[in-house]
Design an enzyme around this catalytic site. Structure first.
Site, PDB file in Angstrom:
ATOM      1  N   PRO A  78     -37.214  46.511 -23.029  1.00 53.83           N
ATOM      2  CA  PRO A  78     -37.902  47.415 -23.973  1.00 53.83           C
ATOM      3  C   PRO A  78     -37.536  47.128 -25.424  1.00 53.83           C
ATOM      4  CG  PRO A  78     -37.115  48.652 -22.088  1.00 53.83           C
ATOM      5  CD  PRO A  78     -36.556  47.255 -21.936  1.00 53.83           C
ATOM      6  N   CYS A  79     -38.567  47.170 -26.281  1.00 50.41           N
ATOM      7  CA  CYS A  79     -38.376  46.792 -27.683  1.00 50.41           C
ATOM      8  C   CYS A  79     -38.418  47.986 -28.633  1.00 50.41           C
ATOM      9  CB  CYS A  79     -39.455  45.790 -28.098  1.00 50.41           C
ATOM     10  SG  CYS A  79     -41.135  46.487 -28.074  1.00 50.41           S
ATOM     11  N   GLN A  80     -38.641  49.203 -28.115  1.00 49.50           N
ATOM     12  CA  GLN A  80     -38.865  50.350 -28.987  1.00 49.50           C
ATOM     13  C   GLN A  80     -37.747  50.571 -29.997  1.00 49.50           C
ATOM     14  OE1 GLN A  80     -39.275  50.251 -25.713  1.00 49.50           O
ATOM     15  NE2 GLN A  80     -40.848  51.637 -24.972  1.00 49.50           N
TER      16      GLN A  80
END
Length: 320
Positions: A78-80
């Site tokens: 995940p890059c959030q």
């Protein structure tokens, strides 16, 4: 290449972009395992790779569940918490952020190593903000975590843009760690695919994007100006609200609804099929998911032709 094929462990698998790209590179995947939590992504993955073994959420994956040693481990964690569009909370181990799930991958590889099973290649993708986050310290921690596994002699990475292959501006970091004593580049840099060299291909893809859907005229004079959002007129991406006719589409995300403007009065959002094309998937790859989820799946996906090119290069340079 051995006829028996390779074993793939596909973590944070999404809609299957890594798996699809590897196959398109001409690499035979004899057996695969995958981990994902989104039920729609799981359904799409199972539809296209029905023999793949589902392992559950990343926290539930253990080496004991993986019956054969993976040759390749792919993941797009995940890059959030790293993205410019997010809150940039980071991914420190134990922080509880979604991006910190990267360390679950490290745990799984450590378990494999304890069992004397050594994957040949680790390959991950993430937003370009990973490199600059916290003045580069976050990326350093990622590199150190992989180096501390103790079996990967050489690592390499490159910032690649989907626009080199398809009409979408999507910059992503790809990082590869290689098993073995040999050092030296095995994948990057990817060369011969600058925007200048791909102008013809880009133009052709743009035309396909705006005419094959049936919603637009086939006239070659029809304007197809990318706009950042059909919902929020003040919304910007990379400082722009709209582009020039024929420019690459904005980076597709899981939440934004980019659109096309004819320069006069017609504004419409991209269709799910157009989003699939912009990511290099076949038409209707996600057809059995609800429409809102189709946008999300493509926004979170890895671009298939980028993966294909990476693995074509790896296949040429490594004895598989």
């Amino acid at each position: 290449m051995k006829k028996k094929g390779l074993i793939l462990l596909d973590l944070f698998s999404g809609a299957g972009g890594f798996h699809k790209g590897i196959i398109e590179a001409g690499i035979h995947i004899r057996k695969s395992y995958f981990s994902e939590v989104d039920k729609h992504a799981i359904n799409v993955y199972k539809e296209h790779f029905p023999k793949s073994n589902y392992l559950g959420a990343i926290e539930q994956v253990t080496a004991d569940k993986i019956k054969e040693t993976p040759d390749i481990i792919t993941f797009g964690f995940p890059c959030q918490d790293l993205s410019i569009a997010g809150k940039k909370k980071g991914m420190a181990k134990g922080s509880g952020t979604r991006s910190a799930l990267f360390y679950e991958v490290i745990r799984i590889v450590e378990e494999l190593i304890e069992q004397k099973r050594y994957p040949k290649l680790l390959l991950f993708e993430n937003v370009k903000g990973l490199i600059s986050h916290n003045n580069g310290k976050t990326f350093q921690q990622v590199r150190e975590a992989i180096a501390n596994l103790g079996i990967y002699r050489y690592a390499e990475w490159q910032l690649l843009n989907t626009s080199w292959f398809l009409p979408q501006n999507r910059e992503r970091v790809f990082f590869a760690a290689h098993l073995g004593e040999e050092s030296g580049r095995k994948i990057f840099p990817i060369e011969g695919n600058s925007q200048e060299n791909n102008k013809g291909k880009k133009s052709e893809n743009t035309f396909a994007l705006t005419t094959r859907e049936g919603a637009l005229t086939n006239s070659s004079t029809y304007l197809s100006i990318p706009i950042a959002s059909t919902q929020f007129i003040k919304h910007k991406q990379n400082g722009k609200r709209w582009k020039q006719n024929g420019d690459d589409m904005y980076t597709i995300t899981s939440t934004d609804r980019h659109g096309i403007w004819d320069g006069k009065k017609v504004i419409r959002k991209l269709t799910p099929t157009e989003c699939e094309r912009l990511q290099g998937f076949p038409d209707d790859w996600t057809i059995n998911a609800p429409e809102t989820q189709r946008y999300k799946l493509m926004g979170n996906a890895v671009s298939v032709p980028v993966v294909k090119t990476i693995f074509e290069t790896w296949k040429r340079n490594v004895k598989i």
